[in-house]
Design a protein around this motif. Sequence first.
Motif, PDB file in Angstrom:
ATOM      1  N   ALA A  44       6.396  10.425   7.238  1.00 32.39           N
ATOM      2  CA  ALA A  44       6.367   9.547   8.423  1.00 32.39           C
ATOM      3  C   ALA A  44       6.904  10.311   9.624  1.00 32.39           C
ATOM      4  O   ALA A  44       8.064  10.135  10.006  1.00 32.39           O
ATOM      5  N   PRO A  45       6.069  11.158  10.257  1.00 35.63           N
ATOM      6  CA  PRO A  45       6.556  12.060  11.317  1.00 35.63           C
ATOM      7  C   PRO A  45       7.161  11.331  12.521  1.00 35.63           C
ATOM      8  O   PRO A  45       8.034  11.864  13.188  1.00 35.63           O
ATOM      9  N   GLN A  46       6.681  10.105  12.786  1.00 33.89           N
ATOM     10  CA  GLN A  46       7.239   9.370  13.942  1.00 33.89           C
ATOM     11  C   GLN A  46       8.308   8.362  13.522  1.00 33.89           C
ATOM     12  O   GLN A  46       8.604   7.421  14.243  1.00 33.89           O
ATOM     13  N   GLY A  47       8.859   8.551  12.347  1.00 31.70           N
ATOM     14  CA  GLY A  47       9.914   7.649  11.880  1.00 31.70           C
ATOM     15  C   GLY A  47       9.383   6.281  11.483  1.00 31.70           C
ATOM     16  O   GLY A  47      10.120   5.293  11.459  1.00 31.70           O
TER      17      GLY A  47
ATOM     18  N   GLY B  39       2.566   8.542  -8.553  1.00 33.26           N
ATOM     19  CA  GLY B  39       2.089   8.327  -9.927  1.00 33.26           C
ATOM     20  C   GLY B  39       0.615   8.674 -10.019  1.00 33.26           C
ATOM     21  O   GLY B  39      -0.008   9.128  -9.050  1.00 33.26           O
ATOM     22  N   ASP B  40       0.079   8.432 -11.182  1.00 35.90           N
ATOM     23  CA  ASP B  40      -1.339   8.716 -11.391  1.00 35.90           C
ATOM     24  C   ASP B  40      -1.827   7.827 -12.526  1.00 35.90           C
ATOM     25  O   ASP B  40      -1.021   7.296 -13.285  1.00 35.90           O
ATOM     26  N   GLY B  41      -3.130   7.690 -12.626  1.00 37.84           N
ATOM     27  CA  GLY B  41      -3.672   6.868 -13.702  1.00 37.84           C
ATOM     28  C   GLY B  41      -5.089   6.461 -13.382  1.00 37.84           C
ATOM     29  O   GLY B  41      -5.661   6.905 -12.374  1.00 37.84           O
ATOM     30  N   PRO B  42      -5.670   5.582 -14.211  1.00 33.59           N
ATOM     31  CA  PRO B  42      -7.090   5.269 -14.090  1.00 33.59           C
ATOM     32  C   PRO B  42      -7.532   4.695 -12.752  1.00 33.59           C
ATOM     33  O   PRO B  42      -8.694   4.844 -12.367  1.00 33.59           O
ATOM     34  N   GLU B  43      -6.647   4.047 -12.014  1.00 35.52           N
ATOM     35  CA  GLU B  43      -7.060   3.409 -10.753  1.00 35.52           C
ATOM     36  C   GLU B  43      -6.980   4.337  -9.540  1.00 35.52           C
ATOM     37  O   GLU B  43      -7.408   3.969  -8.448  1.00 35.52           O
ATOM     38  N   ARG B  44      -6.423   5.515  -9.726  1.00 33.31           N
ATOM     39  CA  ARG B  44      -6.114   6.341  -8.542  1.00 33.31           C
ATOM     40  C   ARG B  44      -7.337   6.692  -7.684  1.00 33.31           C
ATOM     41  O   ARG B  44      -7.330   6.453  -6.478  1.00 33.31           O
ATOM     42  N   SER B  45      -8.382   7.261  -8.308  1.00 34.82           N
ATOM     43  CA  SER B  45      -9.520   7.729  -7.500  1.00 34.82           C
ATOM     44  C   SER B  45     -10.141   6.580  -6.720  1.00 34.82           C
ATOM     45  O   SER B  45     -10.479   6.716  -5.539  1.00 34.82           O
ATOM     46  N   ARG B  46     -10.263   5.434  -7.388  1.00 35.98           N
ATOM     47  CA  ARG B  46     -10.884   4.273  -6.743  1.00 35.98           C
ATOM     48  C   ARG B  46     -10.079   3.832  -5.518  1.00 35.98           C
ATOM     49  O   ARG B  46     -10.621   3.574  -4.448  1.00 35.98           O
ATOM     50  N   VAL B  47      -8.751   3.783  -5.691  1.00 32.51           N
ATOM     51  CA  VAL B  47      -7.895   3.313  -4.595  1.00 32.51           C
ATOM     52  C   VAL B  47      -7.870   4.343  -3.459  1.00 32.51           C
ATOM     53  O   VAL B  47      -7.866   3.983  -2.274  1.00 32.51           O
ATOM     54  N   GLU B  48      -7.900   5.615  -3.839  1.00 34.67           N
ATOM     55  CA  GLU B  48      -7.907   6.678  -2.838  1.00 34.67           C
ATOM     56  C   GLU B  48      -9.169   6.530  -1.967  1.00 34.67           C
ATOM     57  O   GLU B  48      -9.109   6.623  -0.745  1.00 34.67           O
ATOM     58  N   LYS B  49     -10.285   6.271  -2.651  1.00 33.74           N
ATOM     59  CA  LYS B  49     -11.566   6.117  -1.943  1.00 33.74           C
ATOM     60  C   LYS B  49     -11.524   4.869  -1.045  1.00 33.74           C
ATOM     61  O   LYS B  49     -11.941   4.906   0.114  1.00 33.74           O
ATOM     62  N   ALA B  50     -10.973   3.766  -1.609  1.00 32.40           N
ATOM     63  CA  ALA B  50     -10.905   2.511  -0.837  1.00 32.40           C
ATOM     64  C   ALA B  50     -10.071   2.710   0.420  1.00 32.40           C
ATOM     65  O   ALA B  50     -10.457   2.253   1.511  1.00 32.40           O
ATOM     66  N   ALA B  51      -8.933   3.402   0.304  1.00 33.82           N
ATOM     67  CA  ALA B  51      -8.059   3.623   1.476  1.00 33.82           C
ATOM     68  C   ALA B  51      -8.821   4.398   2.547  1.00 33.82           C
ATOM     69  O   ALA B  51      -8.741   4.071   3.745  1.00 33.82           O
ATOM     70  N   GLU B  52      -9.583   5.378   2.103  1.00 38.91           N
ATOM     71  CA  GLU B  52     -10.345   6.205   3.039  1.00 38.91           C
ATOM     72  C   GLU B  52     -11.438   5.367   3.726  1.00 38.91           C
ATOM     73  O   GLU B  52     -11.572   5.384   4.945  1.00 38.91           O
ATOM     74  N   GLU B  53     -12.182   4.617   2.885  1.00 39.86           N
ATOM     75  CA  GLU B  53     -13.287   3.815   3.438  1.00 39.86           C
ATOM     76  C   GLU B  53     -12.792   2.755   4.417  1.00 39.86           C
ATOM     77  O   GLU B  53     -13.490   2.375   5.350  1.00 39.86           O
ATOM     78  N   MET B  54     -11.571   2.274   4.190  1.00 45.66           N
ATOM     79  CA  MET B  54     -11.050   1.225   5.075  1.00 45.66           C
ATOM     80  C   MET B  54     -10.401   1.815   6.325  1.00 45.66           C
ATOM     81  O   MET B  54      -9.850   1.081   7.141  1.00 45.66           O
TER      82      MET B  54
ATOM     83  N   TYR C  35      -7.823   4.117   6.421  1.00 44.85           N
ATOM     84  CA  TYR C  35      -6.368   4.335   6.360  1.00 44.85           C
ATOM     85  C   TYR C  35      -6.007   5.654   5.659  1.00 44.85           C
ATOM     86  O   TYR C  35      -4.910   5.797   5.135  1.00 44.85           O
ATOM     87  N   ARG C  36      -6.933   6.583   5.673  1.00 48.90           N
ATOM     88  CA  ARG C  36      -6.734   7.859   4.986  1.00 48.90           C
ATOM     89  C   ARG C  36      -5.417   8.547   5.376  1.00 48.90           C
ATOM     90  O   ARG C  36      -4.689   9.058   4.530  1.00 48.90           O
ATOM     91  N   ASP C  37      -5.083   8.526   6.686  1.00 45.00           N
ATOM     92  CA  ASP C  37      -3.883   9.237   7.133  1.00 45.00           C
ATOM     93  C   ASP C  37      -2.596   8.437   6.910  1.00 45.00           C
ATOM     94  O   ASP C  37      -1.505   8.980   7.011  1.00 45.00           O
ATOM     95  N   ASP C  38      -2.747   7.155   6.641  1.00 39.09           N
ATOM     96  CA  ASP C  38      -1.547   6.320   6.482  1.00 39.09           C
ATOM     97  C   ASP C  38      -1.163   6.107   5.023  1.00 39.09           C
ATOM     98  O   ASP C  38      -0.107   5.555   4.723  1.00 39.09           O
ATOM     99  N   VAL C  39      -2.063   6.469   4.111  1.00 39.65           N
ATOM    100  CA  VAL C  39      -1.782   6.260   2.679  1.00 39.65           C
ATOM    101  C   VAL C  39      -1.650   7.636   2.028  1.00 39.65           C
ATOM    102  O   VAL C  39      -2.594   8.416   1.988  1.00 39.65           O
ATOM    103  N   ILE C  40      -0.456   7.914   1.531  1.00 39.29           N
ATOM    104  CA  ILE C  40      -0.184   9.263   1.011  1.00 39.29           C
ATOM    105  C   ILE C  40       0.009   9.193  -0.501  1.00 39.29           C
ATOM    106  O   ILE C  40       0.873   8.467  -1.003  1.00 39.29           O
ATOM    107  N   PHE C  41      -0.830   9.922  -1.216  1.00 35.89           N
ATOM    108  CA  PHE C  41      -0.734   9.973  -2.686  1.00 35.89           C
ATOM    109  C   PHE C  41       0.011  11.246  -3.066  1.00 35.89           C
ATOM    110  O   PHE C  41      -0.419  12.335  -2.694  1.00 35.89           O
ATOM    111  N   ILE C  42       1.124  11.110  -3.802  1.00 38.73           N
ATOM    112  CA  ILE C  42       1.800  12.368  -4.178  1.00 38.73           C
ATOM    113  C   ILE C  42       1.723  12.651  -5.679  1.00 38.73           C
ATOM    114  O   ILE C  42       2.318  13.603  -6.154  1.00 38.73           O
ATOM    115  N   GLY C  43       0.998  11.827  -6.421  1.00 38.36           N
ATOM    116  CA  GLY C  43       0.790  12.126  -7.849  1.00 38.36           C
ATOM    117  C   GLY C  43       2.043  11.889  -8.678  1.00 38.36           C
ATOM    118  O   GLY C  43       3.020  11.288  -8.231  1.00 38.36           O
ATOM    119  N   LYS C  44       1.972  12.400  -9.919  1.00 41.35           N
ATOM    120  CA  LYS C  44       3.075  12.198 -10.879  1.00 41.35           C
ATOM    121  C   LYS C  44       4.236  13.119 -10.558  1.00 41.35           C
ATOM    122  O   LYS C  44       4.031  14.311 -10.352  1.00 41.35           O
TER     123      LYS C  44
END
Length: 381
Positions: free
Chosen positions: A195-198, A236-251, A253-262
Motif C-alpha cells: 500500500a504505497p500511499q498508506g 495462500g493458494d489452492g483450487p480457487e486462486r486462478s479463477r479469483v485472480e482472473k475475476a479481480a483483473e476482469e473487474m 481491480y488488478r492493481d488493488d488485489v495482491i496475491f502473495i501465494g503460500k
Amino acid sequence: MRIGFVCYPTFGGSGVVATELGKALAAKGHELHFITYSEPARMGSLKSNMFFHEVRVSNYPLFDFQPYELVLTSKMVEVAIKHRLDLLHVHYAIPHASAAVMARAILASKGHHLPIVTTLHGTDITLLGKDPAFEPVISYAINQSDAVTAVSESLKSDTLKLFGCQNQTIDFIPNFICPAQYKGTPDEELRRHIAPQGQPILTHISNFRPVKRLDDVLKIFIEVRKKIPAKLLLVGDGPERSRVEKAAEEMGYRDDVIFIGKIKNPIEPLRISDLFLLPSATESFGLAALEAMASGVPVVASNTGGLPEVIEHGVSGFLHDVGDIESMAQSAMSVLDNPSYLAQFKAQAIQHSERFNIANILPRYEAIYARLVPTEKQSPA
Ligand code: GMT
C-alpha cells in the motif's frame, strides 16, 4: 510422556494446531514423534526431544491409488514399538483416526497397549463426514478412539448430530495461540510495497477452497474500494486462486488485489493488515481469524460454525450471515473510515485473543493424556 503425533504437514489449520501443540508439549519436556508424509510446515528447528518420521508411499505399478493409510499404519506401529510410545494423538479424522485404530489393533496383537486421542478439526466432520464414502469408517474410528476432542462447541455438536457417538464422549478443547509469537513491529517496507500511499489493507489467508467463499472476499473488498482507496492482500493458494485472480483483473481491480501465494509464516502479512476477511460457508473454528486477532487485526466473518466462539461481534470484529456481502462491507467501512474506532477494535482483538492463550489450553490436553496413561506407565517427561 512419549507421544506420537499424526497430522497433515501442510499449511491447513489442523496441521498448524498439531505442530504448535507438539512443539509446546516438547518444550514442557514430553518426547514428540511427528509421523506424516513431510516435515510439518510450522515445525521450525528440531529439538532434542522432537522427531519427524516420514511416511513414504512407493509407486508400485499395480496401484492406481497409492495406499497411504496402510503405509501410515505400519509407520505408526514401527514408531510406537521402536520409541516405546505411551500414546498416539491423531489430528483430522480422515484417514488418521482409522489408521490409528488399525495400528492399535496390530500393536495389541503384539502385546503393546497404545491409547489413541483423536482431535476433530472441522471439514473431516462437516464436509467429508457427511459423504457416504467416508461416514461408516469415520463413525467407527471416532467411536473406537480412546478419547475424542473437538476444536469448538459447534463442531462437537455437529459430530454428535452427524455420527451416532453411542459410546463416546467428546471433549471440547479450543484452538490456541502462543501470544509471544504475534508481538513485534510491522515490516514497514512490506506495508509500503502493498500500500504505497498508506491505504488500509484488507487481508484474507486460506487454502483457497470453495468453502472459503473467495468470491465474497473479492465482492466485499470491491464494495469497500468504491468508497475507500483500500488494498486487498490474498495469502495462500489452492483450487480457487486462478479463477479469483482472473475475476479481480476482469473487474478492473488488478492493481488493488495482491496475491502473495503460500507462505510459512502468516504473521508478517497480518502485522501490516487493518482488517481480516473470513466469509466462509462453514468454519469449525477459524484459526486464521484467531491469528489475525492476536496480531491486532479485527475480523469480518460469517456467523457460522465455531466463528462466534472466536469473534465477538462489535468487539473483536463483526459477524454476519453467510453471503451477506453488503453488511460485511458496511462493517468493514465502519472501522476503516474511523481511525479511533479502528484502533479500539485492534486493541480489543488482541485482548480477546488472549483467552485462547496456549498456557490455558495445553493442560487440558495433558489431562486427557494422563487419564489414558496411568502414572506408573508414563515414560518420564
Ligand atoms: O479449512 C482449512 O483452512 C483447513 C482445515 C484443516 O483441517 O486443516 O481447517 C479446519 O481446522 C482448523 C484447525 O482446527 C480450523 O481452524 C478451521 O476452521 C477448519 N476449517 C473448516 O472448518 C472449514
